[in-house]
Design an enzyme around this catalytic site. Structure first.
Site, short mmCIF file in Angstrom:
data_model
loop_
_atom_site.label_atom_id
_atom_site.label_comp_id
_atom_site.label_asym_id
_atom_site.label_seq_id
_atom_site.Cartn_x
_atom_site.Cartn_y
_atom_site.Cartn_z
N CYS A 77 0.84 -1.20 0.00
CA CYS A 77 0.00 0.00 0.00
C CYS A 77 0.87 1.25 0.00
O CYS A 77 2.10 1.17 0.00
CB CYS A 77 -0.93 0.00 1.21
SG CYS A 77 -0.05 0.23 2.76
N CYS A 110 3.64 1.64 2.52
CA CYS A 110 4.88 0.91 2.20
C CYS A 110 5.78 1.77 1.30
O CYS A 110 6.98 1.93 1.57
CB CYS A 110 4.57 -0.40 1.47
SG CYS A 110 3.61 -1.56 2.44
N ASP A 155 8.45 28.35 -31.82
CA ASP A 155 9.50 28.66 -32.79
C ASP A 155 8.85 28.61 -34.17
O ASP A 155 7.96 27.80 -34.41
CB ASP A 155 10.61 27.60 -32.68
CG ASP A 155 11.67 27.78 -33.75
OD1 ASP A 155 12.13 28.91 -33.94
OD2 ASP A 155 12.01 26.77 -34.41
N ASP A 163 12.39 22.91 -32.23
CA ASP A 163 12.96 21.69 -32.81
C ASP A 163 14.45 21.77 -33.08
O ASP A 163 15.08 20.77 -33.38
CB ASP A 163 12.26 21.36 -34.14
CG ASP A 163 12.62 22.35 -35.23
OD1 ASP A 163 12.83 23.55 -34.92
OD2 ASP A 163 12.69 21.95 -36.40
N ASP A 201 17.13 26.01 -30.08
CA ASP A 201 15.95 26.08 -29.20
C ASP A 201 16.22 25.44 -27.84
O ASP A 201 15.44 25.63 -26.91
CB ASP A 201 14.76 25.36 -29.85
CG ASP A 201 14.29 26.04 -31.13
OD1 ASP A 201 14.38 27.28 -31.18
OD2 ASP A 201 13.86 25.33 -32.06
#
Length: 840
Positions: free
Chosen positions: A11, A14, A440, A638, A642
């Site tokens: 649980c 734990c 961008d 990309d 960037d």
């Protein structure tokens, strides 16, 4: 991040205990334990042996993930790790328990409540009936001994868990019932029939057995549902090929996938999966990349194109060179991303962790108080004990522990299925909270490669003639814009005529001799040195430039033959994606290094709220810093340039077709390279967070309502009391409900914009902010380099937020965050040898 498999957890208490134990190890900087996948992610300099020792000292087991998998690596290892081993075990335990529970319930309840017939030797023999109940219950307790082993081990370590509650509840029922059996035997020997019947009603053997069996039912349902949360990931792993056909010394040899090395040549026939990432050396084909991107339309592949492992070759024969193998393939990286996300913890999970840490001790305390209070109130020991046992078995820390990780796992799996990769649980939770999205331009809003958009031939010249002249001339050019003309000509299947005396004039144009006549191509300035251009044509060229297109002029001898406009066109889905973001109340900003006029033309087509032009590669990060003052910012990009901005933003989102550096710097990766995946990722994040809130509400609400009912608070008023067996059933169903609710995310439509909440746009709030601007008139700027120098100089002044500089207009529009004197601005620019003629 080093990942470990943790055993023995039952649980949230734990997982919280393990997390605390490992976090105390010297050298550990962060630790995150997932109850859902029984995994642990650890960062820091601590050794593996120290970490494993800390887990074992806390009363649990640990091993380095994949350690037992031997030679298996990559996807195969993870697929094995995700295998549902728990459900079959629970099923066997349940069947064995039912085999003894059914006759136990027949004897204990059937005879007492409905007068069902009993075997002759039991008729009237109450001691024998009690002994048989004791025997059957003892067998069921042995079958489910794991509850007692884990439960009491946790208690001894000072970390009670859900198993402790079950063990205490069931054990107390059994012990008290055994006491009642011995007391009844004593009464039987004294011929005290009233005492015999009184103790007969104090038997809770069936409750002890039923509690264990019902909890096992719940655990089995929970394990089965938990297994389904990783279905999306498992189906992805199954696509990984097990073998590859490698070309060695001209001979095709089928080898195991782990024998393929970087640089090996492999072949793929139609209908086969591509085994590893590579580059096509020979052949053409349509490749279905749905496994990685979720895009069902096949992608055409030819020489020099990249191919990825687990994608399907549909039509042609391909000969490829392996570039990434084993754990370096795109597929393995996707699996690793999802695995890492499962091993991390969302901020909202910390609420449940804090509660779980004190939940079980609190429940045990409430149970003890309940028993004492009812005894003081004058109730029998059996009644008081039944209330205390009900409190123990109805409370459910599991629901709290599972509320967040099951939703995160399903949400992450859904994202992976659609080509949206959330790297961590934090990124999945936080993406939906973004207020500003910075895009961008090149490769994100636009396709990233120029294309022919318009052809304006002169009178008496056809489009094909104009394109033919341009094709012949541009074939020998290496300029990026030439590629657009070559591509257009090839698509129209034009034949290129051969030219002589080809010359390239840097920055201006081209010339060559075709069939004895000189042809020219280039910008307006260059072509006007060769021929005259009428006012009407110049106006058309200016209109094209205003739309963000680059007009290329072509002439034959001293006659203008036409204009071909080339532009980096916006992606088909960009305007729709921007509109969807705005409908969510998000302010959309476009960043670009282009000049202001071109940038604003693209910005108008895309429909963005704000355009920030003339941004140098190293300036994007600074722009993001300024935007963050206005709200939470997501940066979508990309390129290598960037990466700093992606890292600086609250949420970095990388377009999957971009560079590895951008992908590494990002928090979310869009494998399809489509802008429409940005609003989809935000929707998925919001849906997951909403699901987590629902799960946490149910977990808290269930315990807040259930525990007082079990304790008998309503008994004096309404006469309501809860049998421990019904408490156990409720506990079992609580966790099952949480997991089942999370599984609903599998049906969430992340591309459906119809249910987006039309909230007040952040764009309007930002527009309403008062900003001071000054327009400087500057003489002496000749080119883009001059613009960049002036921009950098002005933005270095304290109080200057941004500067938009145009050498064509001879202006610099300065946005101020604080008052800056005109003299300061003027001096800074004139120190760079430009003349300021006025400031407005």
């Amino acid at each position: 991040m080093e990942q470990y498999t943790v055993t023995g957890m039952s649980c949230a208490a734990c997982s919280s205990r393990v997390e605390k134990a490992v976090s105390k190890v010297s050298g550990v900087t962060s630790c995150s334990v997932s109850l859902l996948t029984n995994s642990m992610g650890v960062e820091g300099t601590a050794s593996q042996s120290e970490i494993i020792a800390a887990v074992e000292a806390a009363g649990y087991g640990a091993s380095v993930k994949g350690e037992d998998a031997g030679a298996k690596k990559g996807a195969a290892m993870d697929e094995d790790a995700l295998k549902d081993r728990e459900t079959p075990i629970m099923k066997r335990r349940l069947i064995a328990s039912l085999c003894f529970l059914i006759p136990l319930m027949y004897i204990s309840m059937g005879h007492m409540m409905w007068n069902w017939p009993l075997p002759g030797f039991l008729a009237g023999n109450h001691v024998a009936m009690g002994l048989i109940q004791l025997l059957f219950t003892g067998i069921i307790m042995v079958i489910n001994q794991k509850f007692f082993i884990n439960g009491f081990k946790g208690l001894l370590h000072g970390a009670p868990n859900m198993d402790t509650l079950v063990a205490l509840g069931s054990g107390a029922s059994f012990v008290y019932s055994t006491y009642a059996l011995f007391a009844m035997t004593d009464a039987q020997m004294k011929m005290d029939m009233e005492g015999v019947m009184s103790y007969m009603h104090e038997f809770y053997f069936e409750s002890a057995a039923m509690i264990l069996t019902l909890i096992t039912v719940g655990k089995m349902l929970e394990a089965h549902s938990k297994g389904k949360t990783t279905d999306a990931l498992k189906s992805l792993m199954k696509l990984a090929p097990k073998t590859a056909v490698v070309l060695k010394n001209g001979v095709e040899t089928e080898v195991s996938i782990d024998q393929v090395k970087k640089g090996d040549i492999f072949v793929v026939r139609p209908g086969e999966n591509i085994p590893v990432d590579g580059i096509v050396l020979e052949g053409t084909s349509a490749v279905n990349e749905a496994a990685l991107t979720g895009e069902s339309i096949p992608v055409d592949k030819a020489e020099s194109d990249k191919v990825s492992a687990a994608t399907m070759n549909q039509s042609g024969f391909l000969k490829c060179e392996a570039t990434r193998v084993g754990e370096d393939t795109t597929l393995s990286q996707i699996i690793q991303m999802v695995s890492d996300a499962a091993a991390t913890k969302a901020p909202i999970a910390k609420i449940a962790d804090r509660v779980s840490g004190i939940f079980v001790p609190a429940v045990i305390t409430i149970a003890v108080i309940t028993i004492i209070v009812w005894l003081i109130a004058g109730q029998s020991v059996g009644f008081a004990l039944a209330r205390g046992i009900s409190v123990l078995v109805i409370s459910c820390p599991c629901a709290l522990g599972l509320a967040t990780p099951v939703a995160i796992m399903v949400g992450n799996g859904m994202g992976a299925k659609n080509g949206i990769m959330f790297k961590t649980a934090v990124s999945l939770e936080e993406t939906g909270k973004m207020q500003i999205v910075a895009l961008d331009k090149t490769g994100t809003i636009t396709s990233g490669e120029p294309k022919v958009t318009d052809m304006i031939p002169s009178e008496g010249i056809s489009e094909e003639e104009l394109l033919g002249f341009a094709y012949a001339l541009e074939r020998k050019s290496e300029h990026p814009l030439a590629h657009a003309i070559l591509q257009e000509a090839q698509e129209r299947r034009l034949d290129a005529e051969k030219v002589e005396d080809f010359q390239a004039v840097p920055g201006n144009g081209l010339s060559a001799v075709l069939a004895g006549k000189t042809i020219y191509g280039g910008n307006k300035k260059f072509i006007q040195t060769k021929t005259s251009v009428d006012a009407g044509t110049l106006k058309k060229a200016e209109d094209l430039a205003a739309e963000g297109k680059t007009p290329l002029f072509f002439a034959k001898e001293d006659q203008l033959i036409g204009i071909i406009a080339v532009a980096d066109v916006i992606k088909e889905d960009s305007p729709k994606a921007v509109k969807e973001l705005q409908n969510m109340g998000i302010h959309v900003v476009m960043l670009t290094g282009d000049n202001e006029r071109t940038a604003k033309a693209i910005g108008r087509q895309a429909g963005v709220d704000e355009v920030i032009a003339d941004v140098l590669p190293d300036g994007k990060e600074a722009v993001i810093r300024k935007l963050k003052k206005k709200g939470k910012v997501a940066m979508v990009g990309d390129g290598i340039n960037d990466a700093p901005a992606l890292t600086r933003a609250d949420m970095g989102i990388a377009i999957g077709a971009g560079t590895d550096i951008a992908i590494d710097a990002a928090d979310v990766v869009l494998m399809k390279s489509r802008l429409s995946d940005v609003p989809a990722a935000i929707r998925m994040s919001k849906a997951t967070l909403r699901n987590i809130h629902e799960n946490l509400f149910w977990a808290f609400f269930y315990n807040v309502i259930g525990i007082p009912l079990a304790a008998g608070i309503w008994y004096p008023i309404f006469g309501w009391k809860l049998n421990p067996m019904f408490g156990a059933a409720a506990m079992s169903l609580s966790s099952f409900c949480v997991v089942t609710n999370a599984l609903r995310l599998n049906w969430f439509k992340m591309y459906d914009a119809s249910k987006d909440k039309k909230i007040k746009s952040k764009a309007k709030e930002i527009e309403e902010e008062k900003t001071m601007t000054k327009t400087m008139k500057i003489e002496g700027m000749m080119c883009g380099h001059c613009e960049a120098t002036v921009k950098k100089t002005l933005e270095a002044i304290e109080g200057v937020e941004a500067a938009e500089v145009s050498h064509e207009n001879g202006t610099a529009v300065v946005t101020l965050a604080a008052e800056v004197a005109d003299e300061v601005l003027k001096k800074a620019v004139e120190d760079k040898d430009y003349k300021v003629t006025g400031i407005e």
